[in-house]
Write an enzyme that holds these catalytic residues in place. Sequence first.
Site, PDB file in Angstrom:
ATOM      1  N   ASN A 185      -0.327  -0.431   6.142  1.00  0.00           N
ATOM      2  CA  ASN A 185       0.323  -1.234   5.118  1.00  0.00           C
ATOM      3  C   ASN A 185       0.855  -2.464   5.844  1.00  0.00           C
ATOM      4  OD1 ASN A 185       1.661  -2.243   2.930  1.00  0.00           O
ATOM      5  ND2 ASN A 185       3.369  -0.791   3.006  1.00  0.00           N
ATOM      6  N   GLY A 186       0.584  -3.667   5.321  1.00  0.00           N
ATOM      7  CA  GLY A 186       1.105  -4.882   5.958  1.00  0.00           C
ATOM      8  C   GLY A 186      -0.026  -5.842   6.286  1.00  0.00           C
ATOM      9  N   GLU A 213      12.399 -13.361 -22.667  1.00  0.00           N
ATOM     10  CA  GLU A 213      11.495 -12.195 -22.611  1.00  0.00           C
ATOM     11  C   GLU A 213      12.237 -10.907 -22.300  1.00  0.00           C
ATOM     12  OE1 GLU A 213       8.392 -12.421 -19.699  1.00  0.00           O
ATOM     13  OE2 GLU A 213       9.607 -13.522 -18.284  1.00  0.00           O
ATOM     14  N   TRP A 262      -3.448  -2.010  -1.579  1.00  0.00           N
ATOM     15  CA  TRP A 262      -3.268  -3.235  -2.362  1.00  0.00           C
ATOM     16  C   TRP A 262      -3.909  -4.308  -1.495  1.00  0.00           C
ATOM     17  CZ3 TRP A 262      -1.756  -4.751  -7.096  1.00  0.00           C
ATOM     18  CH2 TRP A 262      -1.428  -6.106  -7.298  1.00  0.00           C
ATOM     19  N   LYS A 316       1.816  -7.319 -19.050  1.00  0.00           N
ATOM     20  CA  LYS A 316       1.943  -7.861 -17.689  1.00  0.00           C
ATOM     21  C   LYS A 316       0.847  -8.895 -17.426  1.00  0.00           C
ATOM     22  CE  LYS A 316       3.498  -8.507 -13.624  1.00  0.00           C
ATOM     23  NZ  LYS A 316       4.684  -9.404 -13.518  1.00  0.00           N
ATOM     24  N   LYS A 335      13.017 -16.166 -18.768  1.00  0.00           N
ATOM     25  CA  LYS A 335      13.484 -14.817 -18.392  1.00  0.00           C
ATOM     26  C   LYS A 335      14.407 -14.250 -19.456  1.00  0.00           C
ATOM     27  CE  LYS A 335      11.172 -13.790 -15.079  1.00  0.00           C
ATOM     28  NZ  LYS A 335      10.210 -14.688 -15.554  1.00  0.00           N
ATOM     29  N   ARG A 390       3.132   1.628  -7.291  1.00  0.00           N
ATOM     30  CA  ARG A 390       3.156   0.453  -6.406  1.00  0.00           C
ATOM     31  C   ARG A 390       1.978  -0.463  -6.674  1.00  0.00           C
ATOM     32  NH1 ARG A 390       6.138   2.217  -1.457  1.00  0.00           N
ATOM     33  NH2 ARG A 390       5.033   0.666  -0.251  1.00  0.00           N
ATOM     34  N   HIS A 419      19.261 -37.258 -25.746  1.00  0.00           N
ATOM     35  CA  HIS A 419      18.204 -37.705 -26.674  1.00  0.00           C
ATOM     36  C   HIS A 419      17.991 -36.697 -27.791  1.00  0.00           C
ATOM     37  CE1 HIS A 419      17.288 -41.029 -24.039  1.00  0.00           C
ATOM     38  NE2 HIS A 419      17.282 -40.198 -23.012  1.00  0.00           N
ATOM     39  N   CYS A 451       0.843  -1.196   0.000  1.00  0.00           N
ATOM     40  CA  CYS A 451       0.000   0.000   0.000  1.00  0.00           C
ATOM     41  C   CYS A 451       0.876   1.243   0.000  1.00  0.00           C
ATOM     42  CB  CYS A 451      -0.866  -0.021   1.241  1.00  0.00           C
ATOM     43  SG  CYS A 451      -1.756  -1.568   1.395  1.00  0.00           S
ATOM     44  N   GLU A 491      12.467 -21.727 -16.316  1.00  0.00           N
ATOM     45  CA  GLU A 491      12.185 -20.345 -15.900  1.00  0.00           C
ATOM     46  C   GLU A 491      13.348 -19.431 -16.267  1.00  0.00           C
ATOM     47  OE1 GLU A 491       9.730 -18.756 -15.166  1.00  0.00           O
ATOM     48  OE2 GLU A 491      10.467 -16.921 -14.207  1.00  0.00           O
TER      49      GLU A 491
HETATM   50  C1  AGP Z   1       6.589 -14.258 -16.816  1.00  0.00           C
HETATM   51  O1  AGP Z   1       7.785 -13.507 -16.645  1.00  0.00           O
HETATM   52  C2  AGP Z   1       5.670 -13.651 -17.824  1.00  0.00           C
HETATM   53  N1  AGP Z   1       5.384 -12.300 -17.524  1.00  0.00           N
HETATM   54  C3  AGP Z   1       4.443 -14.502 -18.104  1.00  0.00           C
HETATM   55  O2  AGP Z   1       4.906 -15.767 -18.503  1.00  0.00           O
HETATM   56  C4  AGP Z   1       3.452 -14.720 -16.937  1.00  0.00           C
HETATM   57  O3  AGP Z   1       4.047 -15.509 -15.939  1.00  0.00           O
HETATM   58  C5  AGP Z   1       2.219 -15.438 -17.489  1.00  0.00           C
HETATM   59  O4  AGP Z   1       1.618 -14.602 -18.463  1.00  0.00           O
HETATM   60  C6  AGP Z   1       1.184 -15.775 -16.409  1.00  0.00           C
HETATM   61  O5  AGP Z   1       0.724 -14.597 -15.829  1.00  0.00           O
HETATM   62  P1  AGP Z   1      -0.152 -14.698 -14.480  1.00  0.00           P
HETATM   63  O6  AGP Z   1       0.731 -15.305 -13.435  1.00  0.00           O
HETATM   64  O7  AGP Z   1      -0.554 -13.295 -14.166  1.00  0.00           O
HETATM   65  O8  AGP Z   1      -1.332 -15.595 -14.791  1.00  0.00           O
END
Ligand code: AGP
Length: 616
Positions: free
Chosen positions: A101-102, A492, A75, A611, A489, A27, A508, A2, A485
């Site tokens: 906040n918390g 992207e 939040w 996002k 990273k 935030r 394989h 928050c 993962e």
């Molecule tokens: C991860 O770095 C990406 N931004 C993307 O793969 C993300 O994890 C995926 O779109 C799922 O989003 P969500 O967790 O909001 O459902």
Amino acid sequence: MCGIVGYVGEKQALSVVVDGLRRLEYRGYDSAGVAVVSDGSLETRKKAGKLANLESLLGEDPLPQSTIGIGHTRWATHGGPTDANAHPHVSEDGKVAVIHNGIIENFAELRAELSSRGVTLRSETDTEVVAHLLAETLPSTNMNLAEAMRIVCRQLSGAFTLVAVHCDVPDVVVGARRNSPLVVGRGDGENFLASDVAAFIAHTRHAVELGQDQVVELRSESITVTDFDGQPAPTVEYEVTWDASAAEKGGYETFMAKEIAEQPKAVADTLLGRVDAQGQLKLDEMRLSEEQLREIDKVVVIACGTAYHAGMVAKYALEHWTRVPCEVELASEFRYRDPVVGPRTLVVAISQSGETMDTLMAMRYAREQGAKVLAICNTQGSTIPRESDAVLYTHAGPEVAVASTKAFLTQIVATFLVSLYVAQVRQTMSQADIDAVVRELSDMPGKVDLVLDTTEEMKALADELKDSRSVLFIGRHVGFPVALEGALKLKELAYMHAEGFAAGELKHGPIALLEDGLPVIVVVPPPGGGAIVHEKIVSNIQEVRARGARTIVIAEEGDDAVIPYADHLIRVPACPALLQPLVATVPLQVFAAAMSAAKGHDVDQPRNLAKSVTVE
Ligand code: AGP
């Protein structure tokens, strides 16, 4: 997290506070509110949604002129983003306003005690209890709001930043903090309180950092800081050198850097309040009965991207601890393959945003087939938890950078909590074994903090490798989803080709990719827990190195077996095999962010990405 702003001085408090809240908008929040004290009365205005909603309310129903006020952007953690749950919260007598906040861990008990004393609670929040407790306590302190705050804080457990005003104490703003940030802005004939300096550096750059368990009494000409027992407390004064935009990122260059650094706290906050003093898991907030958990005969995790990788990690733990079969499905594939799902299936939908359409459509399909759906989500009141039968929220705080970091670690923690809870209910683990894992989990914030120190090392490595054609990531056991993962990273953020493999799969086919100098990042499991797997991955490192690869090895402290074969060795703290993703992932996040910066990309907003992917 928050946003908090407090002001006392000569200016119009409302404009200072609302401007401060606007500077904290980054935030992330889902409601906002303000309170001012004027001519012996307290006035509050609060509204769900963005600041614009609050400002239209203020336009329709203006506040009186005032030189003392507080403001909040929420939040949501306890209770959805509604007008009633928005802060400030006000005591029954209408004289005290509080923002927070918390997470107040013992709020349920406090709510029950207040109700038993005839207090009517009007929100679902933990915060509201503080307003009522302050109102009850103040008379006994001869109207000393700071003393009342100290008395109340001593009754609270958890993490909290609190700021309060009282209409009968018209020239004081009081703040308190435990495990949650609060900083004072020292002005000339005016003083400020905020969750971070971004809120007031337009007015002053003189900041006073408050320490743990401290209460601050702010007047226009004085700042008095004590501990919770009323003893004078030390403070740290400093000049804020950041510009406004850097301040929004808490001094970090990017939101991603800030969110990577927030991971120890995000992990700690996700654990907070979910294990009682006896080590028993307390997840009744999930709203899944013990009977329902005994009835399930399969778990299906549905998610996308990073959340899917968290689900892959969860599978290893859930099956090991509960002996319940677990499938992990890409949400975008799930409902098109005529999956076997029914009333005894527990579907776990993992989503940071709670709005990912692929995941939402998959869970709707699963519910139509009669499955129960548990959401693991970071965004209170978002669509996925709203449409689920149960929810366990991660408490990572808003994740602004598109590339998910702290959400990943907290999703893993949340799935571990659910798995341990299922094991506790189905008695597939002894209480002693559950306690041991819970103890290890409670050590993880500290271990994640330690691994943040690899930042400079990973930045140097990224600089060396920024022109590589491709980077491979390999791992075994839970190191395999970590490898995936790490590759995601890098894709992207650096727009580079990167691929993650199960190390055992190399022979394989993928081993044909190897050529001189090709970077291969290896996530090595702890030698103790997964000895066989450890031996095998050490031989995988030899295989790839023998074919010219440049090996970047992530291995725990003291694992010397890898030394002869590592061109670069990144150390992580020792921890049980299943928990290693919480530390092994961090260097990969830093590496990808550094690679992105080295290539001059926008780390927080990579090209083509959103996002939250709210389309299928
Ligand atoms: C991860 O770095 C990406 N931004 C993307 O793969 C993300 O994890 C995926 O779109 C799922 O989003 P969500 O967790 O909001 O459902």
